[in-house]
Design an enzyme around this catalytic site. Structure first.
Site, PDB file in Angstrom:
ATOM      1  CG  HIS A  92      -1.858   1.039   1.415  1.00  0.00           C
ATOM      2  ND1 HIS A  92      -1.556   2.306   1.846  1.00  0.00           N
ATOM      3  CD2 HIS A  92      -3.191   1.031   1.201  1.00  0.00           C
ATOM      4  CE1 HIS A  92      -2.651   3.029   1.895  1.00  0.00           C
ATOM      5  NE2 HIS A  92      -3.654   2.301   1.510  1.00  0.00           N
ATOM      6  CG  ASP A 144       0.373  -2.465   6.253  1.00  0.00           C
ATOM      7  OD1 ASP A 144       0.316  -1.795   5.208  1.00  0.00           O
ATOM      8  OD2 ASP A 144      -0.626  -2.706   6.960  1.00  0.00           O
ATOM      9  CD  GLN A 158      -7.128  -4.457   4.253  1.00  0.00           C
ATOM     10  OE1 GLN A 158      -8.086  -5.174   4.530  1.00  0.00           O
ATOM     11  NE2 GLN A 158      -7.276  -3.168   4.008  1.00  0.00           N
ATOM     12  CE  LYS A 189      -7.215   0.098   6.609  1.00  0.00           C
ATOM     13  NZ  LYS A 189      -8.021   0.558   5.490  1.00  0.00           N
TER      14      LYS A 189
HETATM   15  C1  LIG Z   1      -2.574  -2.765   3.664  1.00  0.00           C
HETATM   16  C2  LIG Z   1      -2.903  -1.380   4.093  1.00  0.00           C
HETATM   17  N1  LIG Z   1      -1.941  -0.629   4.679  1.00  0.00           N
HETATM   18  C3  LIG Z   1      -2.207   0.636   5.084  1.00  0.00           C
HETATM   19  C4  LIG Z   1      -3.465   1.210   4.905  1.00  0.00           C
HETATM   20  C5  LIG Z   1      -3.710   2.618   5.418  1.00  0.00           C
HETATM   21  O1  LIG Z   1      -4.583   2.542   6.520  1.00  0.00           O
HETATM   22  P1  LIG Z   1      -5.053   3.916   7.252  1.00  0.00           P
HETATM   23  O2  LIG Z   1      -6.045   3.488   8.314  1.00  0.00           O
HETATM   24  O3  LIG Z   1      -5.677   4.768   6.153  1.00  0.00           O
HETATM   25  O4  LIG Z   1      -3.797   4.553   7.818  1.00  0.00           O
HETATM   26  C6  LIG Z   1      -4.479   0.464   4.281  1.00  0.00           C
HETATM   27  C7  LIG Z   1      -5.831   1.080   4.012  1.00  0.00           C
HETATM   28  N2  LIG Z   1      -6.404   0.585   2.812  1.00  0.00           N
HETATM   29  C8  LIG Z   1      -7.710   1.088   2.426  1.00  0.00           C
HETATM   30  C9  LIG Z   1      -7.670   2.542   2.041  1.00  0.00           C
HETATM   31  S1  LIG Z   1      -6.659   2.826   0.660  1.00  0.00           S
HETATM   32  C10 LIG Z   1      -8.277   0.234   1.283  1.00  0.00           C
HETATM   33  O5  LIG Z   1      -9.328   0.602   0.738  1.00  0.00           O
HETATM   34  O6  LIG Z   1      -7.669  -0.811   0.999  1.00  0.00           O
HETATM   35  C11 LIG Z   1      -4.200  -0.854   3.897  1.00  0.00           C
HETATM   36  O7  LIG Z   1      -5.165  -1.614   3.335  1.00  0.00           O
END
Ligand SMILES: Cc1ncc(COP(=O)(O)O)c(CN[C@@H](CS)C(=O)O)c1O
Length: 408
Positions: free
Chosen positions: A124, A201, A204, A227
């Site tokens: 990401h 990270d 997910q 999430k």
């Molecule tokens: C693997 C991964 N790593 C970092 C982020 C960022 O998370 P934040 O809470 O925004 O900081 C995400 C957030 N992905 C969302 C928004 S792009 C998706 O629609 O898939 C993610 O999936």
């Protein structure tokens, strides 16, 4: 999963019981953000109705109650991740903030010119850009672990890329765009053999599986509360004590100090060294509520149920749409289906699905390198959670059929 209490669970999520454009909502954008059970919603109300106050500083009753609740939640997170100490659990704003904290701190002398940072093609943007910024600041080099056509990391290339200059490996546990589950324990072992740290990270992963940071032996692990069926604006960075002690603070301010003089300031110990200013108190407390809710259902049962949804949805879409292209068919994947319908632009399909009450995400999902790899503008992504049903997947297929008829 024979006795998964899906109806009882759905009754916990008030937002699911509504119509969008005259049709019952089908919410399939859980990888972007998950919905909240009433237990979480009520906990937010309860906090502001009964104990709201600033933490760690007050001498009065409410401040003590808020502090106790905030620190009790830190302990819930520690137990959930099986961290050795609660002070290895830092509250942040989310995954992006957690990764920026590590990159910002390491760029103050711990990573130097000539060092290498190893990320993967699956990352990401929030696990790519902070490392590019660190490399610009320090003269370190960014290297990339390639992926294959199924969206799996090429482990042989990973082994080859690791060398004595590798200081940090930064990879996601699960790909938000493709659903790929990466072999984190093996990647950690190889990183440590090369003398490198590993940051994972977990944005997910935490909604779908149990994560044991000591068993994985990772050096950093981060995720976002929103999430994991909790509030937005709160996240977690786990770090091994010895490494966090070595790292300079990320931000300066109140809370993170031991003593301030104009000549010199000394810093607080863990976790407060990395928690400057008033934290997201309600978010931290209610994140604990969200974790308790998930653990009451059980992540093993959740994972098994979601795998059923994934198998059902993958088979149904392949049968109903011969010109469907699925991106991300890893042997080990979570409940995400990223696809395209022939040559129809994903955005156009997403708009029609929304008109039919079905919420998906379309576009690059903040993973433009993945889309560049496949030579596509983006995908349609349906991402399931434990409150979704096979009947909702049928609704998705019916809506796709209508979209295809309109757009072909
Ligand atoms: C693997 C991964 N790593 C970092 C982020 C960022 O998370 P934040 O809470 O925004 O900081 C995400 C957030 N992905 C969302 C928004 S792009 C998706 O629609 O898939 C993610 O999936």
């Amino acid at each position: 999963v024979a006795h998964f209490p899906i109806e009882k669970i759905r009754a916990d999520f008030p937002i699911l019981d509504q119509e969008v454009n005259g049709r019952p909502l089908v919410y399939f954008d859980n990888a972007a953000s998950t919905q909240k059970p009433r237990q979480v919603i009520e906990a937010i109300d309860q906090y502001y109705s009964t104990i709201n106050s600033n933490v760690h500083r007050g001498v009065h009753h409410l401040s003590q109650k808020a502090t106790d609740a905030f620190e009790a939640s830190r302990e819930i997170v520690r137990a959930h991740l099986n961290a050795a100490h609660s002070y290895e659990v830092l509250f942040t704003k989310g995954t992006t903030d957690s990764i920026n904290l590590v990159a910002s701190s390491l760029s103050q002398g711990l990573i130097k010119a000539g060092d290498e940072i190893l990320v993967s093609h699956l990352e990401h943007h929030s696990n790519i850009v902070p490392w590019q910024m660190l490399c610009e600041r320090t003269g370190a080099q960014l290297k990339v672990i390639p992926m294959n056509e199924k969206g799996e990391l090429v482990m042989e290339d990973y082994r080859q890329l690791l060398n004595e200059r590798t200081r940090l490996v930064a990879v996601n546990h699960i790909s938000n765009a493709l659903g790929t589950i990466n072999p984190i324990a093996e990647m950690t072992r190889l990183a440590h053999e090369a003398g490198a740290w590993i940051l994972v990270d977990g944005a997910q992963a935490v909604p779908h599986m149990k994560v044991d940071v000591q068993s994985l032996d990772v050096d950093f692990y981060c995720f976002s509360g929103h999430k994991l069926f909790g509030p937005t604006g709160i996240g977690v960075l786990y770090g091994k004590e010895a490494i966090l002690e070595e790292m300079p603070p990320y931000q300066g301010g109140g809370e993170m100090i031991a003593e301030v003089t104009f000549a010199k300031t000394t810093y607080a110990g863990l976790p407060h060294k990395f928690e400057a200013g008033t934290p997201h108190i309600e978010g931290g407390i209610v994140l604990g509520t969200a974790i308790d809710y998930v653990n009451e259902i059980g992540l093993d049962a959740i994972g098994a149920y979601e795998q059923e949804l994934l198998q059902y949805g993958t088979q149904l879409l392949k049968e109903r749409f011969p010109d469907l292209r699925i991106f991300g068919e890893a042997e080990e994947k979570t409940s995400v289906i990223s696809f395209l319908l022939g040559s129809i632009h994903p955005y156009d399909t997403g708009v029609i699905l929304d008109k039919l009450g079905v919420a998906v995400r379309t576009g690059h999902h903040c993973t433009q390198p993945i889309m560049q790899h496949f030579g596509i503008p983006g995908t349609i992504r349906a991402s399931f959670a434990f409150y979704n049903t096979k009947a909702e997947i049928d609704r998705l297929a019916d809506a796709l059929e209508k979209a295809q008829a309109m757009l072909s």
